[in-house]
Scaffold this motif. Structure first.
Motif, PDB file in Angstrom:
ATOM      1  N   MET A   1       0.835  -1.204   0.000  1.00 20.23           N
ATOM      2  CA  MET A   1       0.000   0.000   0.000  1.00 20.23           C
ATOM      3  C   MET A   1       0.869   1.252   0.000  1.00 20.23           C
ATOM      4  O   MET A   1       1.859   1.325   0.714  1.00 20.23           O
ATOM      5  N   LEU A   2       0.481   2.229  -0.806  1.00 18.61           N
ATOM      6  CA  LEU A   2       1.209   3.493  -0.886  1.00 18.61           C
ATOM      7  C   LEU A   2       0.303   4.613  -0.387  1.00 18.61           C
ATOM      8  O   LEU A   2      -0.782   4.834  -0.912  1.00 18.61           O
ATOM      9  N   MET A   3       0.742   5.309   0.683  1.00 18.46           N
ATOM     10  CA  MET A   3      -0.062   6.378   1.281  1.00 18.46           C
ATOM     11  C   MET A   3       0.622   7.721   1.112  1.00 18.46           C
ATOM     12  O   MET A   3       1.824   7.860   1.304  1.00 18.46           O
ATOM     13  N   LYS A   4      -0.171   8.716   0.718  1.00 20.88           N
ATOM     14  CA  LYS A   4       0.312  10.090   0.648  1.00 20.88           C
ATOM     15  C   LYS A   4      -0.772  11.015   1.189  1.00 20.88           C
ATOM     16  O   LYS A   4      -1.967  10.709   1.094  1.00 20.88           O
ATOM     17  N   GLU A   5      -0.333  12.129   1.761  1.00 19.61           N
ATOM     18  CA  GLU A   5      -1.288  13.148   2.201  1.00 19.61           C
ATOM     19  C   GLU A   5      -1.120  14.372   1.306  1.00 19.61           C
ATOM     20  O   GLU A   5      -0.064  15.007   1.288  1.00 19.61           O
ATOM     21  N   TYR A   6      -2.163  14.682   0.560  1.00 18.29           N
ATOM     22  CA  TYR A   6      -2.146  15.837  -0.323  1.00 18.29           C
ATOM     23  C   TYR A   6      -2.788  17.021   0.393  1.00 18.29           C
ATOM     24  O   TYR A   6      -3.795  16.866   1.094  1.00 18.29           O
ATOM     25  N   ARG A   7      -2.208  18.203   0.204  1.00 19.98           N
ATOM     26  CA  ARG A   7      -2.750  19.426   0.775  1.00 19.98           C
ATOM     27  C   ARG A   7      -2.939  20.438  -0.351  1.00 19.98           C
ATOM     28  O   ARG A   7      -1.971  20.830  -1.015  1.00 19.98           O
ATOM     29  N   ILE A   8      -4.202  20.822  -0.575  1.00 23.98           N
ATOM     30  CA  ILE A   8      -4.537  21.716  -1.685  1.00 23.98           C
ATOM     31  C   ILE A   8      -5.237  22.939  -1.118  1.00 23.98           C
ATOM     32  O   ILE A   8      -6.346  22.830  -0.581  1.00 23.98           O
ATOM     33  N   CYS A   9      -4.606  24.097  -1.237  1.00 26.06           N
ATOM     34  CA  CYS A   9      -5.197  25.342  -0.730  1.00 26.06           C
ATOM     35  C   CYS A   9      -6.045  26.010  -1.806  1.00 26.06           C
ATOM     36  O   CYS A   9      -5.767  25.884  -3.009  1.00 26.06           O
ATOM     37  N   MET A  10      -7.061  26.750  -1.354  1.00 29.78           N
ATOM     38  CA  MET A  10      -7.935  27.506  -2.254  1.00 29.78           C
ATOM     39  C   MET A  10      -8.272  28.852  -1.626  1.00 29.78           C
ATOM     40  O   MET A  10      -8.337  28.957  -0.389  1.00 29.78           O
ATOM     41  N   PRO A  11      -8.502  29.886  -2.444  1.00 27.85           N
ATOM     42  CA  PRO A  11      -8.853  31.216  -1.913  1.00 27.85           C
ATOM     43  C   PRO A  11     -10.340  31.286  -1.556  1.00 27.85           C
ATOM     44  O   PRO A  11     -11.089  32.123  -2.073  1.00 27.85           O
ATOM     45  N   LEU A  12     -10.767  30.387  -0.678  1.00 28.53           N
ATOM     46  CA  LEU A  12     -12.158  30.259  -0.264  1.00 28.53           C
ATOM     47  C   LEU A  12     -12.207  30.025   1.240  1.00 28.53           C
ATOM     48  O   LEU A  12     -11.179  29.802   1.878  1.00 28.53           O
ATOM     49  N   THR A  13     -13.423  30.050   1.789  1.00 25.22           N
ATOM     50  CA  THR A  13     -13.619  29.618   3.174  1.00 25.22           C
ATOM     51  C   THR A  13     -14.222  28.221   3.155  1.00 25.22           C
ATOM     52  O   THR A  13     -14.813  27.790   2.148  1.00 25.22           O
ATOM     53  N   VAL A  14     -14.092  27.500   4.264  1.00 31.34           N
ATOM     54  CA  VAL A  14     -14.663  26.159   4.364  1.00 31.34           C
ATOM     55  C   VAL A  14     -16.175  26.209   4.179  1.00 31.34           C
ATOM     56  O   VAL A  14     -16.762  25.340   3.535  1.00 31.34           O
ATOM     57  N   MET A 180      -8.297  28.429   2.565  1.00 34.12           N
ATOM     58  CA  MET A 180      -8.638  27.172   3.214  1.00 34.12           C
ATOM     59  C   MET A 180      -7.765  26.072   2.614  1.00 34.12           C
ATOM     60  O   MET A 180      -7.128  26.263   1.567  1.00 34.12           O
ATOM     61  N   CYS A 181      -7.735  24.935   3.289  1.00 27.09           N
ATOM     62  CA  CYS A 181      -6.940  23.808   2.784  1.00 27.09           C
ATOM     63  C   CYS A 181      -7.788  22.541   2.773  1.00 27.09           C
ATOM     64  O   CYS A 181      -8.525  22.257   3.716  1.00 27.09           O
ATOM     65  N   SER A 182      -7.660  21.820   1.690  1.00 26.09           N
ATOM     66  CA  SER A 182      -8.267  20.500   1.550  1.00 26.09           C
ATOM     67  C   SER A 182      -7.180  19.461   1.837  1.00 26.09           C
ATOM     68  O   SER A 182      -6.245  19.307   1.049  1.00 26.09           O
ATOM     69  N   TYR A 183      -7.286  18.815   2.992  1.00 26.81           N
ATOM     70  CA  TYR A 183      -6.319  17.783   3.384  1.00 26.81           C
ATOM     71  C   TYR A 183      -6.864  16.423   2.950  1.00 26.81           C
ATOM     72  O   TYR A 183      -7.981  16.053   3.315  1.00 26.81           O
TER      73      TYR A 183
END
Length: 307
Positions: A1-14, A180-183
Motif C-alpha cells: 500500500m502506498l499512502m500520501k497526504e495531499y494538501r490543496i489550498c484555495m482562496p475560499l472559506t470552508v 482554506m486547505c483541503s487535506y
C-alpha cells in the motif's frame, strides 16, 4: 500500500466550499461523460454514520476503459468501471474506490477541510503524517495534463466579479485571505505481484491530476455557484445526475457496449502451476490419490466471471 497526504489550498472559506464542492463535482462529472464513458450516479441519499453522524452517501460507477494505459488494458475487460462510494460529513468526507473483479485493488481517501494554508500537521488526529509522505499541490502553478487545460480556468488570469478575488500571484498561499486547505489522506493498494509498485504509482499520479483539476475548477467557477443555498445546489446536483446518466446510457446503447447490472466478463488466463493459482486466491484440490487418465502437461485455462 502506498499512502500520501495531499494538501490543496484555495482562496475560499470552508463554509463557501460546502456549496462549491457539490457544484464542482456535479459539473465536472457531466463534462467528463461522453462516448459511453464517464460517471453514472447509482444512488445519492441521506445517511447516518455511527461515528460521524448525519451526512450524504453517494455511489457512482466510473467508466474509463479508454483512459487506461496499455499495460493495464491488457488484463481488464473491455467494459470496465470503478465503483465509488462517498460519505460526506462535511467538513469531513470518506471516499472509497473498488473494482469487483480485482479484490486486491482499493483506494481510500479521507478528507478534512480547514480554514488555514495547510499548516496543520495532524489534521486527522491519529498521528502526524511523515514529511516524506506530504505533498502540497498548488492550483496556480502545478502542471496539469494539456488535455485538461482551459484558459478560463487559468487562475493566473482568473477574476471573480462576485467576490472581487483573483488573479492569484506566486506565493499567494502565504498571504491570501480568505484561504482554506483541503487535506486528503490517500491510500492506494494493488497487491498483485509484479504490478503493485507500477500500478500504485499510476494511481497516485492519476489522483494528483484529478485533485489539481477539480480544485482549480471549484475556484474558477465561483461566480456560477457563489450565493447558492444548499437546497439550490442539491437541485442542480440532481438535474446534472439525471442528465449525465441519460447521456451515458444513450452513448452505451448507441455503441452496443451497455453493461448489464451484473456484468458477465470473460477473460482467459493461462496458469501452469499450483503456486500461481494460490496467488490469485484459487483453492486447489490434492489429486495425488485420485486415479485420472494421463494428460499432456499443458497450461490450465481458466475463465473468470465475477459477480
Amino acid at each position: 500500500m502506498l499512502m500520501k497526504e495531499y494538501r490543496i489550498c484555495m482562496p475560499l472559506t470552508v463554509e463557501e466550499y460546502k456549496i462549491g464542492q457539490l457544484y464542482m463535482i456535479s459539473k465536472h462529472s457531466s463534462e467528463q461523460s461522453g462516448g459511453g464513458e464517464g460517471v453514472e450516479v447509482v444512488r445519492n441519499e441521506p445517511d447516518t454514520h455511527p461515528q460521524h453522524g448525519p451526512g450524504q452517501l453517494t455511489e457512482k460507477r466510473i467508466y474509463l476503459s479508454s483512459k487506461l494505459p496499455t499495460w493495464i488494458k491488457a488484463f481488464v475487460p473491455r467494459i470496465f468501471y470503478v465503483t465509488e462510494k462517498a460519505w460526506n460529513f462535511y467538513p469531513y468526507t470518506i471516499t472509497e474506490y473498488s473494482v469487483s473483479f480485482i479484490p486486491k485493488f482499493s483506494i481510500r481517501i479521507e478528507t478534512r477541510f480547514e480554514n488555514n494554508n495547510g499548516s496543520n500537521n495532524n489534521v486527522f488526529g491519529d498521528s502526524p503524517t511523515p514529511a516524506e509522505n506530504i505533498c502540497f499541490l498548488d492550483i496556480l502553478s502545478d502542471h496539469i495534463p494539456e488535455k485538461h487545460y482551459k484558459a478560463s480556468e487559468d487562475l493566473s488570469c482568473w477574476r471573480s466579479n462576485k467576490t472581487n478575488r483573483g488573479p492569484l500571484k506566486p506565493g499567494w498561499r502565504d498571504n491570501h485571505s480568505p484561504i482554506m486547505c483541503s487535506y486528503k489522506k490517500v491510500q492506494c493498494s494493488f497487491e498483485v505481484y509484479g504490478f503493485q509498485t507500477k500500478t500504485e504509482d499510476f494511481m497516485h499520479k492519476t489522483i494528483k491530476d484529478i485533485l489539481l483539476v477539480g480544485h482549480r475548477q471549484a475556484v474558477a467557477w465561483i461566480d456560477e455557484w457563489h450565493g447558492l443555498t444548499l437546497e439550490e445546489v442539491r437541485k442542480y446536483e440532481k438535474a446534472m445526475e439525471e442528465n449525465t446518466n441519460t447521456k451515458l446510457k444513450s452513448d452505451q446503447n448507441s455503441s452496443g457496449s451497455q453493461a448489464p447490472a451484473h456484468p458477465t466478463i470473460s477473460r482467459s488466463i493461462s496458469v501452469t502451476d499450483e503456486r500461481s493459482l494460490k496467488k490469485m486466491g484459487v483453492t486447489t484440490v490434492d489429486m495425488s490419490g485420485t486415479s485420472v487418465p494421463s494428460l499432456p502437461h499443458t497450461p490450465v485455462r481458466l475463465n473468470s466471471t465475477p459477480e
